[in-house]
Design a protein around this motif. Sequence first.
Motif, short mmCIF file in Angstrom:
data_model
loop_
_atom_site.label_atom_id
_atom_site.label_comp_id
_atom_site.label_asym_id
_atom_site.label_seq_id
_atom_site.Cartn_x
_atom_site.Cartn_y
_atom_site.Cartn_z
N ALA A 85 2.81 7.89 41.83
CA ALA A 85 4.04 8.63 42.06
C ALA A 85 5.19 7.80 41.50
CB ALA A 85 4.25 8.89 43.55
N PRO A 86 6.21 8.43 40.93
CA PRO A 86 7.32 7.67 40.33
C PRO A 86 8.02 6.75 41.31
CG PRO A 86 7.41 9.97 39.66
CD PRO A 86 6.37 9.88 40.74
N SER A 87 8.03 7.10 42.59
CA SER A 87 8.73 6.30 43.59
C SER A 87 7.84 5.24 44.24
CB SER A 87 9.30 7.22 44.68
OG SER A 87 8.25 7.95 45.30
N CYS A 88 6.58 5.17 43.81
CA CYS A 88 5.62 4.24 44.42
C CYS A 88 5.77 2.84 43.81
CB CYS A 88 4.20 4.78 44.22
SG CYS A 88 2.89 3.65 44.70
N SER A 89 6.27 1.89 44.60
CA SER A 89 6.50 0.54 44.08
C SER A 89 5.17 -0.17 43.77
CB SER A 89 7.30 -0.29 45.09
OG SER A 89 6.63 -0.36 46.33
N THR A 90 4.14 0.10 44.56
CA THR A 90 2.83 -0.51 44.30
C THR A 90 2.27 0.00 42.98
OG1 THR A 90 2.40 -0.63 46.68
CG2 THR A 90 0.51 -0.88 45.22
N CYS A 91 2.47 1.29 42.70
CA CYS A 91 2.01 1.86 41.44
C CYS A 91 2.67 1.14 40.26
CB CYS A 91 2.34 3.35 41.38
SG CYS A 91 1.61 4.33 42.72
N LYS A 92 3.97 0.88 40.39
CA LYS A 92 4.70 0.20 39.32
C LYS A 92 4.16 -1.22 39.10
CE LYS A 92 8.95 2.81 40.16
NZ LYS A 92 10.36 2.77 40.64
N SER A 93 3.82 -1.89 40.20
CA SER A 93 3.31 -3.26 40.06
C SER A 93 1.95 -3.31 39.37
CB SER A 93 3.21 -3.92 41.44
OG SER A 93 2.18 -3.34 42.22
N LEU A 94 1.21 -2.20 39.40
CA LEU A 94 -0.10 -2.14 38.75
C LEU A 94 -0.01 -1.93 37.24
CD1 LEU A 94 -2.22 0.13 41.16
CD2 LEU A 94 -2.50 -2.32 40.78
N LEU A 95 1.12 -1.41 36.77
CA LEU A 95 1.23 -0.98 35.38
C LEU A 95 0.84 -2.05 34.35
CD1 LEU A 95 4.35 1.36 35.18
CD2 LEU A 95 1.95 1.94 34.89
N PRO A 96 1.34 -3.29 34.45
CA PRO A 96 0.95 -4.28 33.43
C PRO A 96 -0.56 -4.46 33.33
CG PRO A 96 2.81 -5.08 34.70
CD PRO A 96 2.33 -3.84 35.39
N GLY A 97 -1.22 -4.55 34.48
CA GLY A 97 -2.67 -4.71 34.48
C GLY A 97 -3.40 -3.48 33.97
N VAL A 98 -2.91 -2.30 34.34
CA VAL A 98 -3.55 -1.06 33.89
C VAL A 98 -3.40 -0.89 32.38
CG1 VAL A 98 -3.48 1.45 34.06
CG2 VAL A 98 -3.30 0.07 36.12
N LYS A 99 -2.23 -1.23 31.86
CA LYS A 99 -2.03 -1.14 30.40
C LYS A 99 -2.95 -2.11 29.66
CE LYS A 99 2.46 -1.73 30.60
NZ LYS A 99 3.86 -1.90 30.16
N ALA A 100 -3.08 -3.33 30.19
CA ALA A 100 -3.98 -4.30 29.57
C ALA A 100 -5.43 -3.82 29.64
CB ALA A 100 -3.83 -5.65 30.25
N LEU A 101 -5.79 -3.22 30.76
CA LEU A 101 -7.14 -2.69 30.93
C LEU A 101 -7.41 -1.58 29.92
CD1 LEU A 101 -9.75 -2.48 32.74
CD2 LEU A 101 -8.51 -0.74 34.03
N ALA A 102 -6.45 -0.68 29.75
CA ALA A 102 -6.62 0.43 28.81
C ALA A 102 -6.80 -0.07 27.38
CB ALA A 102 -5.42 1.37 28.90
N LYS A 103 -6.11 -1.15 27.03
CA LYS A 103 -6.25 -1.71 25.68
C LYS A 103 -7.58 -2.42 25.49
CE LYS A 103 -1.30 -2.43 24.85
NZ LYS A 103 -0.22 -3.44 24.67
#
Length: 204
Positions: A85-103
């Motif tokens: 969800a856009p307002s989910c702070s935990t979701c935002k903290s996951l983004l760097p790791g998720v982007k690295a995982l996707a690559k």
Amino acid sequence: MNTFLLIAVIVLAVAVAALFLMLLALAREIGRVQVRLGPLGARMMDTGPKIAQVGPSFRGLKDHLGREIGVGGHRDKAQLLLFTAPSCSTCKSLLPGVKALAKAEKDLEVVIISDGTPEEHRTFLAGSGIGAELSYVDARDVGIAYQVGTTPYGVILDEHGKIQAKGLCNHMAQVESLLNALESGTPSLQHLHEAAKTRAAAGL
């Protein structure tokens, strides 16, 4: 004076020894708790489609780059659905790791599925740095179909659209546990613990 100092040193030594013994006891209790709990992976919830079932499929969705994507169904590679969800702070903290995982994971398609207003999505994407490595989709219907009640929540599908693992993903170790479940064939640590209990009860 010397007698007073000697008594003080003895008292301090006894106090330090007592604290050391208390610390050892605490460490032992923590170890017992960890053994009982086991390693913590993504925590599965009982709602929604079950493990080994074919998950709901969707076609014609548009991601943040205007690419048409699908969710579920037969495909060339496994698919990780990460509900946020856009307002989910935990979701935002996951983004760097998720982007690295996707690559890094060439045999895995990563799709972030979100729900919110167009303005919330624009604000979220502006600060996310998400590129072409994964897809970000505004698709409330997908979350409803998978009965996702909280975020961040991950679901991993195999090439045939079957659900191999799912669970809450509050940090990257839990996201990665979904991939481990896909590779090992063990849906979750809950399943692993239950299987171990069954073997122990049977004397195996």
